[in-house]
Design a protein around this motif. Structure first.
Motif, PDB file in Angstrom:
ATOM      1  N   ILE A   1     -54.522 -60.392  18.392  1.00  0.00           N
ATOM      2  CA  ILE A   1     -55.794 -60.193  19.061  1.00  0.00           C
ATOM      3  C   ILE A   1     -55.578 -60.364  20.564  1.00  0.00           C
ATOM      4  CG2 ILE A   1     -58.113 -61.082  19.395  1.00  0.00           C
ATOM      5  CD1 ILE A   1     -58.130 -61.967  16.528  1.00  0.00           C
ATOM      6  N   SER A   2     -56.118 -59.457  21.309  1.00  0.00           N
ATOM      7  CA  SER A   2     -56.033 -59.520  22.763  1.00  0.00           C
ATOM      8  C   SER A   2     -56.928 -60.634  23.299  1.00  0.00           C
ATOM      9  CB  SER A   2     -56.467 -58.167  23.326  1.00  0.00           C
ATOM     10  OG  SER A   2     -57.092 -58.284  24.552  1.00  0.00           O
ATOM     11  N   ASN A   3     -56.505 -61.252  24.420  1.00  0.00           N
ATOM     12  CA  ASN A   3     -57.333 -62.289  25.056  1.00  0.00           C
ATOM     13  C   ASN A   3     -58.693 -61.755  25.468  1.00  0.00           C
ATOM     14  OD1 ASN A   3     -55.583 -64.389  24.741  1.00  0.00           O
ATOM     15  ND2 ASN A   3     -54.642 -64.161  26.751  1.00  0.00           N
ATOM     16  N   ALA A   4     -58.784 -60.475  25.748  1.00  0.00           N
ATOM     17  CA  ALA A   4     -60.063 -59.878  26.139  1.00  0.00           C
ATOM     18  C   ALA A   4     -61.069 -59.898  24.990  1.00  0.00           C
ATOM     19  CB  ALA A   4     -59.849 -58.443  26.622  1.00  0.00           C
ATOM     20  N   GLN A   5     -60.580 -60.074  23.772  1.00  0.00           N
ATOM     21  CA  GLN A   5     -61.458 -60.097  22.612  1.00  0.00           C
ATOM     22  C   GLN A   5     -61.895 -61.509  22.229  1.00  0.00           C
ATOM     23  OE1 GLN A   5     -58.618 -57.881  20.131  1.00  0.00           O
ATOM     24  NE2 GLN A   5     -60.284 -56.417  19.797  1.00  0.00           N
TER      25      GLN A   5
END
Length: 67
Positions: A1-5
């Protein structure tokens, strides 16, 4: 999972406080909306153990919900 999520603990705390405000002052919710909010609040409480100690960052009178 991306940090932006992901949400930060501070963002989760604000969401939690916003749900408090919504439940106290917002429009009447239908059953499935209320259940979704309660489920999210439970998850936030689990993810942010010191939730009650973290101050609210948003001033409630200026709160604007954008959908």
């Amino acid at each position: 999972i991306s940090n932006a999520q992901l949400f930060t603990p501070e963002e989760l705390t604000e969401l939690y406080h916003a749900t408090n405000y919504l439940l106290r002052n917002g429009p009447e919710l239908i059953s499935n909306q209320l259940k979704a909010i309660e489920k999210a609040r439970t998850r936030i409480e689990y993810l942010v153990p010191d939730l009650q100690e973290m101050p609210e960052q948003t001033q409630r009178p200026n709160l604007e919900m954008k959908l």
